[in-house]
Write a protein that holds these residues in place. Structure first.
Motif, PDB file in Angstrom:
ATOM      1  N   VAL A   9       0.873  -1.181   0.000  1.00  0.00           N
ATOM      2  CA  VAL A   9       0.000   0.000   0.000  1.00  0.00           C
ATOM      3  C   VAL A   9       0.909   1.230   0.000  1.00  0.00           C
ATOM      4  CG1 VAL A   9      -1.823   1.243   1.215  1.00  0.00           C
ATOM      5  CG2 VAL A   9      -1.764  -1.264   1.287  1.00  0.00           C
ATOM      6  N   VAL A  10       0.708   2.092  -1.000  1.00  0.00           N
ATOM      7  CA  VAL A  10       1.616   3.229  -1.197  1.00  0.00           C
ATOM      8  C   VAL A  10       0.818   4.534  -1.154  1.00  0.00           C
ATOM      9  CG1 VAL A  10       3.293   4.254  -2.786  1.00  0.00           C
ATOM     10  CG2 VAL A  10       3.064   1.760  -2.652  1.00  0.00           C
ATOM     11  N   PRO A  11       1.152   5.428  -0.226  1.00  0.00           N
ATOM     12  CA  PRO A  11       0.433   6.709  -0.172  1.00  0.00           C
ATOM     13  C   PRO A  11       0.906   7.626  -1.298  1.00  0.00           C
ATOM     14  CG  PRO A  11       2.257   6.734   1.377  1.00  0.00           C
ATOM     15  CD  PRO A  11       2.254   5.359   0.749  1.00  0.00           C
ATOM     16  N   GLN A  57      -1.354  -2.040  -4.229  1.00  0.00           N
ATOM     17  CA  GLN A  57      -0.699  -2.773  -5.320  1.00  0.00           C
ATOM     18  C   GLN A  57      -1.279  -4.185  -5.494  1.00  0.00           C
ATOM     19  OE1 GLN A  57       1.566  -0.954  -6.906  1.00  0.00           O
ATOM     20  NE2 GLN A  57       1.687   0.682  -5.405  1.00  0.00           N
ATOM     21  N   SER A  58      -1.590  -4.821  -4.367  1.00  0.00           N
ATOM     22  CA  SER A  58      -2.214  -6.148  -4.440  1.00  0.00           C
ATOM     23  C   SER A  58      -3.186  -6.250  -3.260  1.00  0.00           C
ATOM     24  CB  SER A  58      -1.140  -7.241  -4.376  1.00  0.00           C
ATOM     25  OG  SER A  58      -0.340  -7.063  -3.244  1.00  0.00           O
ATOM     26  N   PRO A  59      -4.311  -6.948  -3.444  1.00  0.00           N
ATOM     27  CA  PRO A  59      -5.370  -6.965  -2.420  1.00  0.00           C
ATOM     28  C   PRO A  59      -4.827  -7.344  -1.035  1.00  0.00           C
ATOM     29  CG  PRO A  59      -6.104  -8.093  -4.407  1.00  0.00           C
ATOM     30  CD  PRO A  59      -4.646  -7.797  -4.607  1.00  0.00           C
ATOM     31  N   THR A  60      -5.275  -6.595  -0.035  1.00  0.00           N
ATOM     32  CA  THR A  60      -4.830  -6.872   1.335  1.00  0.00           C
ATOM     33  C   THR A  60      -5.900  -6.435   2.325  1.00  0.00           C
ATOM     34  OG1 THR A  60      -3.165  -6.407   3.016  1.00  0.00           O
ATOM     35  CG2 THR A  60      -3.565  -4.658   1.439  1.00  0.00           C
ATOM     36  N   PRO A  85      -9.403  -4.114  -2.478  1.00  0.00           N
ATOM     37  CA  PRO A  85      -8.951  -4.440  -3.842  1.00  0.00           C
ATOM     38  C   PRO A  85      -7.811  -3.535  -4.301  1.00  0.00           C
ATOM     39  CG  PRO A  85     -11.287  -3.798  -3.805  1.00  0.00           C
ATOM     40  CD  PRO A  85     -10.758  -3.585  -2.429  1.00  0.00           C
ATOM     41  N   ALA A  86      -7.032  -4.046  -5.260  1.00  0.00           N
ATOM     42  CA  ALA A  86      -5.967  -3.227  -5.844  1.00  0.00           C
ATOM     43  C   ALA A  86      -6.592  -1.987  -6.475  1.00  0.00           C
ATOM     44  CB  ALA A  86      -5.206  -4.038  -6.885  1.00  0.00           C
ATOM     45  N   GLY A  87      -5.826  -0.895  -6.476  1.00  0.00           N
ATOM     46  CA  GLY A  87      -6.328   0.346  -7.077  1.00  0.00           C
ATOM     47  C   GLY A  87      -6.211   1.512  -6.108  1.00  0.00           C
ATOM     48  N   VAL A  88      -6.849   2.617  -6.471  1.00  0.00           N
ATOM     49  CA  VAL A  88      -6.741   3.851  -5.681  1.00  0.00           C
ATOM     50  C   VAL A  88      -7.873   3.916  -4.655  1.00  0.00           C
ATOM     51  CG1 VAL A  88      -6.828   6.371  -5.825  1.00  0.00           C
ATOM     52  CG2 VAL A  88      -5.574   5.067  -7.553  1.00  0.00           C
ATOM     53  N   HIS A  89      -7.516   4.245  -3.436  1.00  0.00           N
ATOM     54  CA  HIS A  89      -8.502   4.358  -2.347  1.00  0.00           C
ATOM     55  C   HIS A  89      -8.164   5.560  -1.478  1.00  0.00           C
ATOM     56  CE1 HIS A  89     -10.067   0.308  -3.141  1.00  0.00           C
ATOM     57  NE2 HIS A  89      -8.806  -0.004  -3.396  1.00  0.00           N
TER      58      HIS A  89
END
Ligand SMILES: [Zn+2]
Length: 354
Positions: free
Chosen positions: A39-41, A68-71, A114-118
């Motif tokens: 997870v990247v801010p 980057q990958s589901p967590t 899920p992967a993606g922007v949150h």
């Protein structure tokens, strides 16, 4: 940073037979660190409310992250803070698992994110410290003999986590948009210019700063108090030297030095100083770092920034020029280009001193 007692003489004894060893090209995924890189801010909006009397901090932040990958677990740093709530994408509430010994908090979600922007919205509280790390107070006596209180930050190596929960490792570069509620009479300085001030009540105001460029968390800064500045400019960049009110004229020598050094570095590095302004701040007394290269808001213990022509020595003048030149060099070596992990801080400092 420049600590005033530097053990440079130790280096003279090193054997020259060290074998040549080049590190590979920087890779975010493999650079050392303690937090997971899943997870990247990318962008922080941080809203702080300070209580300078009771020394408490209330925080409200929104962090845009790329997963980057589901967590199901998002782990970030905090030290001494208490998280009240954390919400993903305005809907999913996290279970908060603080690990105060590890200086982390894990936000656990019932299902993998899920992967993606949150977005993560976090509410928290914490102390404003008396010791000179993280976000803290500096009590001093002003030139008129009155007791005064200043709000100061010092984050290198790893104390940004005392002001806000976040990814407090140098490789996690992100933008920071800071807002802070402060005593009405305080002048406030951060990395970027002020974009708005609103009165909150009879005693407080909320100051908003423009978002920073992408940078490491340890370079964020906030200084506020009864300060005044002498102002100048070089190569189109406004430069100010701040001091406790009444002492600002003692910043004139450092201002002149910075006005000479900035055009030199713009030419030397081949990249123009990238921020819209440069402020240098004299911190009276409670400041152990000596000096710190916070991008656009450089902090100095007062006796390496302020020069009193009547009482200061020629050695003080040399020291001010040297430390100002060092911290300004860091605006490129350290701030624009940063080591991936703290094991290469020697290179950051070496370039700045060179
Ligand atoms: Zn340094």
């Amino acid at each position: 940073m420049r600590r005033l007692l530097v053990l440079t003489t130790l280096l003279a004894g090193l054997p020259l037979a060290l074998s040549a060893h080049a590190e590979g090209t920087f890779s975010f995924a493999t650079t050392p660190g303690q937090l997971p890189k899943t997870v990247v801010p990318t962008d922080y909006i941080i809203d702080l409310t300070t209580d300078m009397e009771h020394l408490t901090l209330q925080g409200d932040e929104i962090i845009r992250v790329e997963v980057q990958s589901p967590t199901a677990d998002v782990t970030l740093n905090q030290a001494g803070l208490k998280l009240a709530s954390a919400l993903l994408d305005n809907s999913q509430k996290a279970e908060i698992r603080q690990d105060d010994a590890a200086e982390t908090v894990t936000l656990h979600f019932p299902a993998p994110v899920p992967a993606g922007v949150h977005t993560l919205a976090i509410k928290y509280s914490g102390p404003i410290l008396k010791t000179p790390n993280g976000i803290y107070i500096d009590d001093y006596t002003d030139p008129a003999g009155k007791p005064k209180r200043m709000l100061v930050t010092q984050f290198e190596v790893a104390d940004a986590r005392r002001m806000f929960p976040g990814w407090d490792e140098p490789a996690f570069k992100a933008t920071y948009q800071l807002n802070v509620t402060l005593p009405f009479e305080y002048a406030a300085v951060s990395n970027m210019p002020i974009i708005g001030t609103t009165q909150q009540d009879a005693k407080t105001k909320r100051v908003s700063f423009s978002p920073t460029p992408r940078m490491s968390s340890y370079l964020l800064a906030l200084v506020a108090g009864d300060m005044a500045s002498v102002d100048g400019k070089a190569d189109g960049t406004p430069i100010r030297v701040f001091a406790p009110s009444g002492l600002e004229n003692q910043g004139t020598y450092a201002l002149g030095a910075a006005e000479k050094i900035l055009p030199y570095y713009n030419d030397y590095f081949g990249i123009k100083y990238p921020l819209p302004k440069m402020d240098m701040l004299a911190i009276p007394g409670n400041y152990q770092a000596g000096a710190m290269e916070n991008w656009g808001a450089l902090t100095y213990i007062d006796n390496v920034l302020l020069f009193d022509p009547k009482n200061s020595t020629p050695r003080t003048r040399e020291l001010i020029y040297e430390v100002v030149a060092h911290e300004m060099a860091h605006q490129w070596s350290g701030d624009l280009v940063t080591m991936g992990w703290w094991d290469n801080i020697w290179l950051n400092e070496g370039f700045a001193s060179w």
